[in-house]
Design a protein around this motif. Structure first.
Motif, PDB file in Angstrom:
ATOM      1  N   VAL A 173     -27.728  43.106  -4.698  1.00  0.00           N
ATOM      2  CA  VAL A 173     -26.417  42.531  -4.989  1.00  0.00           C
ATOM      3  C   VAL A 173     -26.187  41.312  -4.102  1.00  0.00           C
ATOM      4  O   VAL A 173     -26.717  41.220  -3.005  1.00  0.00           O
ATOM      5  CB  VAL A 173     -25.261  43.532  -4.747  1.00  0.00           C
ATOM      6  CG1 VAL A 173     -25.284  44.654  -5.762  1.00  0.00           C
ATOM      7  CG2 VAL A 173     -25.278  44.067  -3.331  1.00  0.00           C
ATOM      8  N   CYS A 174     -25.377  40.401  -4.605  1.00  0.00           N
ATOM      9  CA  CYS A 174     -24.960  39.257  -3.792  1.00  0.00           C
ATOM     10  C   CYS A 174     -23.965  39.761  -2.751  1.00  0.00           C
ATOM     11  O   CYS A 174     -23.035  40.490  -3.082  1.00  0.00           O
ATOM     12  CB  CYS A 174     -24.316  38.207  -4.684  1.00  0.00           C
ATOM     13  SG  CYS A 174     -23.551  36.865  -3.753  1.00  0.00           S
ATOM     14  N   THR A 175     -24.163  39.356  -1.498  1.00  0.00           N
ATOM     15  CA  THR A 175     -23.284  39.841  -0.422  1.00  0.00           C
ATOM     16  C   THR A 175     -22.261  38.801   0.003  1.00  0.00           C
ATOM     17  O   THR A 175     -21.602  38.950   1.028  1.00  0.00           O
ATOM     18  CB  THR A 175     -24.119  40.246   0.805  1.00  0.00           C
ATOM     19  OG1 THR A 175     -24.906  39.117   1.207  1.00  0.00           O
ATOM     20  CG2 THR A 175     -25.022  41.419   0.488  1.00  0.00           C
ATOM     21  N   HIS A 176     -22.142  37.719  -0.752  1.00  0.00           N
ATOM     22  CA  HIS A 176     -21.223  36.661  -0.335  1.00  0.00           C
ATOM     23  C   HIS A 176     -19.760  37.068  -0.445  1.00  0.00           C
ATOM     24  O   HIS A 176     -18.898  36.510   0.221  1.00  0.00           O
ATOM     25  CB  HIS A 176     -21.455  35.393  -1.150  1.00  0.00           C
ATOM     26  CG  HIS A 176     -22.665  34.624  -0.696  1.00  0.00           C
ATOM     27  ND1 HIS A 176     -22.954  34.407   0.624  1.00  0.00           N
ATOM     28  CD2 HIS A 176     -23.642  34.006  -1.410  1.00  0.00           C
ATOM     29  CE1 HIS A 176     -24.063  33.693   0.721  1.00  0.00           C
ATOM     30  NE2 HIS A 176     -24.504  33.445  -0.493  1.00  0.00           N
ATOM     31  N   CYS A 177     -19.445  37.962  -1.376  1.00  0.00           N
ATOM     32  CA  CYS A 177     -18.062  38.421  -1.444  1.00  0.00           C
ATOM     33  C   CYS A 177     -18.022  39.850  -1.955  1.00  0.00           C
ATOM     34  O   CYS A 177     -19.055  40.437  -2.282  1.00  0.00           O
ATOM     35  CB  CYS A 177     -17.191  37.477  -2.271  1.00  0.00           C
ATOM     36  SG  CYS A 177     -17.193  37.804  -4.037  1.00  0.00           S
ATOM     37  N   ALA A 178     -16.810  40.386  -2.051  1.00  0.00           N
ATOM     38  CA  ALA A 178     -16.662  41.807  -2.354  1.00  0.00           C
ATOM     39  C   ALA A 178     -16.956  42.157  -3.802  1.00  0.00           C
ATOM     40  O   ALA A 178     -17.027  43.342  -4.143  1.00  0.00           O
ATOM     41  CB  ALA A 178     -15.242  42.247  -2.006  1.00  0.00           C
ATOM     42  N   VAL A 179     -17.151  41.166  -4.673  1.00  0.00           N
ATOM     43  CA  VAL A 179     -17.443  41.487  -6.075  1.00  0.00           C
ATOM     44  C   VAL A 179     -18.786  42.199  -6.190  1.00  0.00           C
ATOM     45  O   VAL A 179     -18.930  43.193  -6.896  1.00  0.00           O
ATOM     46  CB  VAL A 179     -17.432  40.212  -6.945  1.00  0.00           C
ATOM     47  CG1 VAL A 179     -17.812  40.541  -8.385  1.00  0.00           C
ATOM     48  CG2 VAL A 179     -16.054  39.572  -6.909  1.00  0.00           C
ATOM     49  N   GLY A 180     -19.773  41.693  -5.429  1.00  0.00           N
ATOM     50  CA  GLY A 180     -21.084  42.340  -5.445  1.00  0.00           C
ATOM     51  C   GLY A 180     -21.851  42.157  -6.736  1.00  0.00           C
ATOM     52  O   GLY A 180     -22.382  43.119  -7.301  1.00  0.00           O
ATOM     53  N   CYS A 181     -21.928  40.938  -7.228  1.00  0.00           N
ATOM     54  CA  CYS A 181     -22.647  40.674  -8.479  1.00  0.00           C
ATOM     55  C   CYS A 181     -24.134  41.048  -8.341  1.00  0.00           C
ATOM     56  O   CYS A 181     -24.718  40.937  -7.269  1.00  0.00           O
ATOM     57  CB  CYS A 181     -22.538  39.194  -8.843  1.00  0.00           C
ATOM     58  SG  CYS A 181     -20.838  38.680  -9.144  1.00  0.00           S
ATOM     59  N   GLY A 182     -24.702  41.466  -9.465  1.00  0.00           N
ATOM     60  CA  GLY A 182     -26.078  41.928  -9.447  1.00  0.00           C
ATOM     61  C   GLY A 182     -27.093  40.804  -9.378  1.00  0.00           C
ATOM     62  O   GLY A 182     -26.955  39.774 -10.039  1.00  0.00           O
ATOM     63  N   ALA A 228     -24.113  37.438 -14.874  1.00  0.00           N
ATOM     64  CA  ALA A 228     -23.604  36.145 -14.394  1.00  0.00           C
ATOM     65  C   ALA A 228     -23.371  36.221 -12.891  1.00  0.00           C
ATOM     66  O   ALA A 228     -23.316  37.301 -12.323  1.00  0.00           O
ATOM     67  CB  ALA A 228     -22.292  35.808 -15.098  1.00  0.00           C
ATOM     68  N   TYR A 229     -23.288  35.077 -12.274  1.00  0.00           N
ATOM     69  CA  TYR A 229     -22.737  34.975 -10.939  1.00  0.00           C
ATOM     70  C   TYR A 229     -22.282  33.547 -10.687  1.00  0.00           C
ATOM     71  O   TYR A 229     -22.574  32.654 -11.478  1.00  0.00           O
ATOM     72  CB  TYR A 229     -23.653  35.458  -9.815  1.00  0.00           C
ATOM     73  CG  TYR A 229     -25.135  35.271  -9.944  1.00  0.00           C
ATOM     74  CD1 TYR A 229     -26.004  36.266  -9.499  1.00  0.00           C
ATOM     75  CD2 TYR A 229     -25.700  34.121 -10.461  1.00  0.00           C
ATOM     76  CE1 TYR A 229     -27.366  36.126  -9.572  1.00  0.00           C
ATOM     77  CE2 TYR A 229     -27.057  33.975 -10.532  1.00  0.00           C
ATOM     78  CZ  TYR A 229     -27.891  34.979 -10.092  1.00  0.00           C
ATOM     79  OH  TYR A 229     -29.245  34.830 -10.173  1.00  0.00           O
ATOM     80  N   CYS A 230     -21.523  33.362  -9.604  1.00  0.00           N
ATOM     81  CA  CYS A 230     -21.032  32.019  -9.300  1.00  0.00           C
ATOM     82  C   CYS A 230     -22.132  31.251  -8.572  1.00  0.00           C
ATOM     83  O   CYS A 230     -23.225  31.775  -8.339  1.00  0.00           O
ATOM     84  CB  CYS A 230     -19.748  32.089  -8.480  1.00  0.00           C
ATOM     85  SG  CYS A 230     -20.009  32.610  -6.775  1.00  0.00           S
ATOM     86  N   CYS A 231     -21.807  30.011  -8.182  1.00  0.00           N
ATOM     87  CA  CYS A 231     -22.838  29.163  -7.564  1.00  0.00           C
ATOM     88  C   CYS A 231     -23.359  29.756  -6.252  1.00  0.00           C
ATOM     89  O   CYS A 231     -24.508  29.552  -5.885  1.00  0.00           O
ATOM     90  CB  CYS A 231     -22.308  27.748  -7.356  1.00  0.00           C
ATOM     91  SG  CYS A 231     -20.805  27.685  -6.387  1.00  0.00           S
ATOM     92  N   LYS A 232     -22.503  30.525  -5.552  1.00  0.00           N
ATOM     93  CA  LYS A 232     -22.979  31.129  -4.291  1.00  0.00           C
ATOM     94  C   LYS A 232     -24.053  32.171  -4.576  1.00  0.00           C
ATOM     95  O   LYS A 232     -25.060  32.229  -3.884  1.00  0.00           O
ATOM     96  CB  LYS A 232     -21.802  31.758  -3.533  1.00  0.00           C
ATOM     97  CG  LYS A 232     -20.867  30.716  -2.933  1.00  0.00           C
ATOM     98  CD  LYS A 232     -19.897  31.338  -1.959  1.00  0.00           C
ATOM     99  CE  LYS A 232     -18.839  32.154  -2.661  1.00  0.00           C
ATOM    100  NZ  LYS A 232     -17.879  32.763  -1.719  1.00  0.00           N
ATOM    101  N   GLY A 233     -23.803  32.978  -5.602  1.00  0.00           N
ATOM    102  CA  GLY A 233     -24.803  33.983  -5.959  1.00  0.00           C
ATOM    103  C   GLY A 233     -26.061  33.350  -6.518  1.00  0.00           C
ATOM    104  O   GLY A 233     -27.169  33.801  -6.265  1.00  0.00           O
ATOM    105  N   ALA A 234     -25.869  32.263  -7.286  1.00  0.00           N
ATOM    106  CA  ALA A 234     -27.022  31.589  -7.893  1.00  0.00           C
ATOM    107  C   ALA A 234     -27.949  31.009  -6.835  1.00  0.00           C
ATOM    108  O   ALA A 234     -29.147  30.863  -7.058  1.00  0.00           O
ATOM    109  CB  ALA A 234     -26.543  30.488  -8.837  1.00  0.00           C
TER     110      ALA A 234
HETATM  111  S1  SF4 Z   1     -22.069  35.781  -7.164  1.00  0.00           S
HETATM  112 FE1  SF4 Z   1     -20.116  34.905  -6.468  1.00  0.00          FE
HETATM  113  S2  SF4 Z   1     -18.554  36.292  -7.273  1.00  0.00           S
HETATM  114 FE2  SF4 Z   1     -20.520  37.392  -7.344  1.00  0.00          FE
HETATM  115  S3  SF4 Z   1     -20.639  38.536  -5.380  1.00  0.00           S
HETATM  116 FE3  SF4 Z   1     -21.649  36.565  -5.097  1.00  0.00          FE
HETATM  117  S4  SF4 Z   1     -20.060  35.231  -4.259  1.00  0.00           S
HETATM  118 FE4  SF4 Z   1     -19.023  36.984  -5.175  1.00  0.00          FE
END
Ligand code: SF4
Length: 197
Positions: free
Chosen positions: A72-81, A106-112
């Motif tokens: 999971v992405c750890t940048h925020c609490a959403v935890g995108c896969g 999907a994920y945002c630019c941080k997750g990408a």
């Molecule tokens: S991809 Fe973006 S929205 Fe998803 S967990 Fe990471 S930072 Fe949060």
């Protein structure tokens, strides 16, 4: 000497007779041209698709023994896969997790760009300090000494509430817990998450 007749369009009658096409021939030529264009377009498309398939195959062949690890992405609490491709213990590529129950592929630019935390040549690897407008690298011991001396000076002069602790979307739950504990031991409730500001 005979002079050529020039029409209003500026084309001589002789020239016009040369460029006037027989309708049957024109139709045949048009059909031939259309067929040739279609064949060329088809060939170009096939070549393009073949090129893409080759590129995809080459990408697949790049790490034949790699494994896809679910994370999971750890940048925020959403935890995108994130599907992390790991080759010989090294995170080499990533893909979206299409079946993740929250992010659904999907994920945002941080997750990408999450893999950049590991592989980017611009990744910060040691403490830095700006001196006279220029960044200098510090050792961890030097950074700890300088920061703790400055913090103590602030608390001695103005009290523990003179400091505000700011959380981060980039830290893990465990790190956030430690930040909160540190603020409590410091003697202040001035702590919040950066998202609120
Ligand atoms: S991809 Fe973006 S929205 Fe998803 S967990 Fe990471 S930072 Fe949060």
């Amino acid at each position: 000497m005979a002079r050529k007749k020039i029409s209003k369009t500026g084309v001589s009658s002789t020239a016009r007779s040369r460029v006037t096409l027989n309708p049957k021939l024109a139709r045949r030529s048009f059909l031939k041209l259309s067929a040739a264009t279609a064949a060329l377009s088809g060939a170009a498309m096939t070549a393009k698709m073949t090129g893409k398939a080759n590129a995809a195959q080459a990408a697949n062949d790049m790490y034949p023994d790699s494994q896809m690890v679910r994370s999971v992405c750890t940048h925020c609490a959403v935890g995108c896969g994130i599907n992390a491709e790991v080759n010989n213990g090294v995170w080499v590529r990533q893909e979206v997790a299409a079946d993740h129950p929250v992010s659904r592929g999907a994920y945002c630019c941080k997750g990408a760009s999450a893999i950049d935390m590991v592989t980017s040549p611009q990744r910060l690897k040691s403490p830095m300090k700006r001196v006279n407008g220029k960044w200098q690298t510090l050792s961890w011991d030097q950074a700890m000494d300088e920061i703790s001396a400055k913090l103590t000076e602030i608390r001695d002069t103005d009290g523990p509430d003179a400091l505000h602790f700011n959380g981060s979307a980039k830290v893990s739950t465990e790190m956030a817990y430690l930040q909160r504990k540190f603020a409590a031991f410091w003697g202040s409730n001035n702590i919040d998450h950066q998202a609120r500001i």
